[in-house]
Every structure is written in structure tokens, then in C-alpha cells.
Write an enzyme that holds these catalytic residues in place. Structure first.
Site, PDB file in Angstrom:
ATOM      1  CG  ASP A  13      -2.052  -1.051   1.062  1.00 45.90           C
ATOM      2  OD1 ASP A  13      -2.407  -1.393  -0.083  1.00 45.90           O
ATOM      3  OD2 ASP A  13      -2.563  -1.525   2.089  1.00 45.90           O
ATOM      4  CG  LEU A  63      -5.911  -5.113 -10.773  1.00 39.17           C
ATOM      5  CD1 LEU A  63      -5.669  -5.249 -12.267  1.00 39.17           C
ATOM      6  CD2 LEU A  63      -5.315  -3.796 -10.267  1.00 39.17           C
ATOM      7  CE  LYS A  64     -11.140  -4.933  -2.945  1.00 43.72           C
ATOM      8  NZ  LYS A  64      -9.728  -4.545  -2.752  1.00 43.72           N
ATOM      9  CG  HIS A  66     -18.141  -4.611 -10.654  1.00 38.13           C
ATOM     10  ND1 HIS A  66     -18.748  -4.003  -9.582  1.00 38.13           N
ATOM     11  CD2 HIS A  66     -19.129  -5.242 -11.326  1.00 38.13           C
ATOM     12  CE1 HIS A  66     -20.049  -4.244  -9.614  1.00 38.13           C
ATOM     13  NE2 HIS A  66     -20.305  -4.997 -10.668  1.00 38.13           N
ATOM     14  CB  ILE A  68     -19.684  -6.315 -19.834  1.00 33.53           C
ATOM     15  CG1 ILE A  68     -18.509  -5.826 -20.685  1.00 33.53           C
ATOM     16  CG2 ILE A  68     -20.654  -5.175 -19.534  1.00 33.53           C
ATOM     17  CD1 ILE A  68     -18.920  -5.390 -22.089  1.00 33.53           C
ATOM     18  N   PRO A  69     -18.939  -9.320 -19.172  1.00 30.31           N
ATOM     19  CG  PRO A  69     -20.524 -11.067 -19.287  1.00 30.31           C
ATOM     20  CD  PRO A  69     -20.413  -9.566 -19.276  1.00 30.31           C
ATOM     21  CB  THR A  71     -14.622  -5.721 -20.097  1.00 27.45           C
ATOM     22  OG1 THR A  71     -15.306  -5.148 -21.207  1.00 27.45           O
ATOM     23  CG2 THR A  71     -13.534  -4.771 -19.636  1.00 27.45           C
ATOM     24  NE  ARG A 179      -4.596  -3.820  12.479  1.00 24.33           N
ATOM     25  CZ  ARG A 179      -4.534  -3.916  11.153  1.00 24.33           C
ATOM     26  NH1 ARG A 179      -4.120  -5.028  10.574  1.00 24.33           N
ATOM     27  NH2 ARG A 179      -4.872  -2.893  10.398  1.00 24.33           N
TER      28      ARG A 179
HETATM   29  O1  C5P Z   1      -2.807  -2.447   7.051  1.00 23.41           O
HETATM   30  P1  C5P Z   1      -3.875  -3.492   7.065  1.00 23.41           P
HETATM   31  O2  C5P Z   1      -3.411  -4.823   7.646  1.00 23.41           O
HETATM   32  O3  C5P Z   1      -5.166  -3.015   7.683  1.00 23.41           O
HETATM   33  O4  C5P Z   1      -4.134  -3.761   5.514  1.00 23.41           O
HETATM   34  C1  C5P Z   1      -5.148  -4.568   5.069  1.00 23.41           C
HETATM   35  C2  C5P Z   1      -5.147  -4.644   3.566  1.00 23.41           C
HETATM   36  O5  C5P Z   1      -6.254  -5.424   3.149  1.00 23.41           O
HETATM   37  C3  C5P Z   1      -5.262  -3.310   2.846  1.00 23.41           C
HETATM   38  O6  C5P Z   1      -4.523  -3.418   1.620  1.00 23.41           O
HETATM   39  C4  C5P Z   1      -6.729  -3.189   2.569  1.00 23.41           C
HETATM   40  O7  C5P Z   1      -7.006  -2.429   1.417  1.00 23.41           O
HETATM   41  C5  C5P Z   1      -7.100  -4.659   2.319  1.00 23.41           C
HETATM   42  N1  C5P Z   1      -8.497  -4.999   2.573  1.00 23.41           N
HETATM   43  C6  C5P Z   1      -9.123  -4.786   3.787  1.00 23.41           C
HETATM   44  N2  C5P Z   1     -10.431  -5.143   3.960  1.00 23.41           N
HETATM   45  C7  C5P Z   1     -11.102  -5.720   2.945  1.00 23.41           C
HETATM   46  C8  C5P Z   1     -10.484  -5.945   1.728  1.00 23.41           C
HETATM   47  C9  C5P Z   1      -9.159  -5.566   1.568  1.00 23.41           C
HETATM   48  O8  C5P Z   1      -8.503  -4.299   4.726  1.00 23.41           O
HETATM   49  N3  C5P Z   1     -12.336  -6.102   3.149  1.00 23.41           N
END
Ligand code: C5P
Length: 235
Positions: A13, A63-64, A66, A68-69, A71, A179
Site C-alpha cells: 500500500d 484490482l477488484k 467489475h 461486462i463478461p 471485458t 491484528r
Molecule cells: O494495514 P492493514 O493490515 O489493515 O491492511 C489490510 C489490507 O487489506 C489493505 O490493503 C486493505 O485495502 C485490504 N483490505 C481490507 N479489507 C477488505 C479488503 C481488503 O482491509 N475487506
């Protein structure tokens, strides 16, 4: 069974290639998969994927998609050409788009992962969009994705057990919001420790700031991999 190191996904990130290269070079001894997201890919393009592949690590291209099929199929083919191991798309693109994506990935190196409902959306916001009941919407989108041969899902640790129960052992479950015990949750709401997420059925864990912002990122990554290995039974 996926080796513990390849179950840890570190999100790159950062806004530019130099920052990404610095993270990859510092952490590739401990981390098996690096995630290239929209910010970095928009800035640096396929060069960001190369930075990951150059050290022998796997690339998770977030890249998530989203669309049309046709593309979707074209984008999946391009990602497969880059050799990425994982690529994300939105289940909300619908059954035909998911099927087209899967066909485009068939026989290639890329595993497809569907995003169901973004965790930033709550019941109220979803309701405003005409979709009632987040859990039910997640279940439906997950079902359609798996029916169409999508390899896995991105979900919260909270959703893992339910999805494992309804979808069985096969789909890969990828869980962000991890975490380690004692680390500040920051903006994440539904967090879990690495061990708890693995015990609930997660396959891959996305861990960003707890590693990047640690006083010793290498030691922090090593500790997460050790937690994963212990919770998964020493893999
Ligand atoms: O720094 P952190 O551990 O919170 O990073 C989590 C990563 O997962 C980030 O790149 C965030 O965009 C991604 N993410 C998320 N929750 C989601 C999908 C993706 O935190 N539902």
C-alpha cells in the site's frame, strides 16, 4: 497444504515503485505473497508485478474487476499473461461475468478470488442500494462465485466459519483485518489474530500495517508466519 510463508500476503500500500521495491526487498525472505492494489498498479502498472516476481515471490493483483463478461475475460487474460498467482474480482459482476473470467483463467497460473460485499459497507448503506441483510448478500454472492468455478473469496474472519460450512473445504478464504495480539486495530473494525483466523478456516492472511509499521518489520513478519504455522499444525 500451502506453506505458512505463502499464506502471508503483504499489501504494497504505497504510491510508487520505489516504495514497493524497498518493501519487497526488505521482506521477501519472510513473506511469500505481495499484494499490488489499485493505487500502486495505477501509478506503476505491470512494473509493480515484476518487482514482486523478480525476487521469486507470488503476486496478488488486487484490482477488484467489475465489468461486462468480455471485458472481465480480457482483463483476466492480461493478468494471467503477467503470471500473477491471485487476482480479485467483484462477485456483483454476476454469474456470466464470473464464468467468462474463469474460462479466461483456465489452464493458466492465476487463481481468481471474488470480493462479495466490501467491508466498508454497512447494513444501512447496502439497504440504500436495495440490498437487505449483509450476511445474506455475502452468502448469495459467495455461492454464485463458487458455482461458477471461482477459486476463492475475500472475507472477514467473522464470515469464515459460515462460508466454510456452506461452501465446504475447497474455496480459498482470504482474510484481511488481521491484528497480532497487542497491536492497535487502527481503522479496522472486525479484527482477528493470525491464529484465530487460521482456526476459523482462513487460507491466506492479508497483514499490512502491523508488519510495515513495526519497529522491526522482519521480526513482525516472522512472528506472523510462526503463528500461522502453529495454528495450521506446523505446516
Ligand atoms: O494495514 P492493514 O493490515 O489493515 O491492511 C489490510 C489490507 O487489506 C489493505 O490493503 C486493505 O485495502 C485490504 N483490505 C481490507 N479489507 C477488505 C479488503 C481488503 O482491509 N475487506
Amino acid at each position: 497444504m500451502i506453506p505458512a510463508k505463502e499464506r502471508l500476503v503483504l499489501p504494497l500500500d504505497v504510491p510508487d515503485l520505489d516504495g514497493a521495491a524497498a518493501l519487497v526487498s526488505r521482506l521477501h525472505g519472510e513473506v511469500g505473497v505481495f499484494k499490488v492494489g489499485l493505487e500502486l498498479f495505477t501509478a506503476a502498472g505491470p512494473a509493480a508485478v515484476e518487482v514482486v516476481h523478480d525476487v521469486g515471490a507470488q503476486c496478488f493483483l488486487d484490482l477488484k474487476l467489475h465489468d461486462i463478461p468480455a471485458t472481465m475475460a480480457g482483463a483476466v487474460a492480461s493478468a494471467a499473461e503477467l503470471g500473477v498467482k491471485y487476482l480479485t474480482l467483484h462477485a456483483l459482476a454476476g454469474r456470466r461475468a464470473l464464468a467468462a473470467a474463469r474460462e479466461a483463467a483456465d489452464g493458466g497460473p492465476t487463481r481468481l478470488l471474488a470480493v462479495t460485499v466490501l467491508t466498508s459497507l454497512d447494513d444501512e448503506e447496502l439497504g440504500e442500494l436495495g440490498m437487505a441483510g449483509t450476511d445474506d448478500v455475502v452468502r448469495r454472492l459467495a455461492r454464485v462465485s463458487v458455482d461458477e468455478g471461482i477459486d476463492g473469496l475475500v472475507c472477514s474472519a467473522r464470515e469464515c466459519e459460515d462460508l466454510r460450512r456452506t461452501l465446504g473445504a475447497d474455496p480459498l478464504l482470504v482474510v484481511p483485518g488481521i491484528r497480532p495480539a497487542g497491536v492497535d486495530a487502527r481503522d479496522q473494525r472486525r479484527t482477528a489474530t493470525p491464529a484465530a483466523a487460521i482456526e476459523r478456516g482462513a487460507d491466506l492472511l492479508v497483514v499490512g500495517r502491523p508488519i510495515r509499521e513495526a519497529a522491526d518489520p522482519v521480526a513482525a513478519a516472522r512472528a506472523v508466519v510462526a503463528d500461522i504455522a502453529a495454528a495450521a499444525g506446523g505446516s
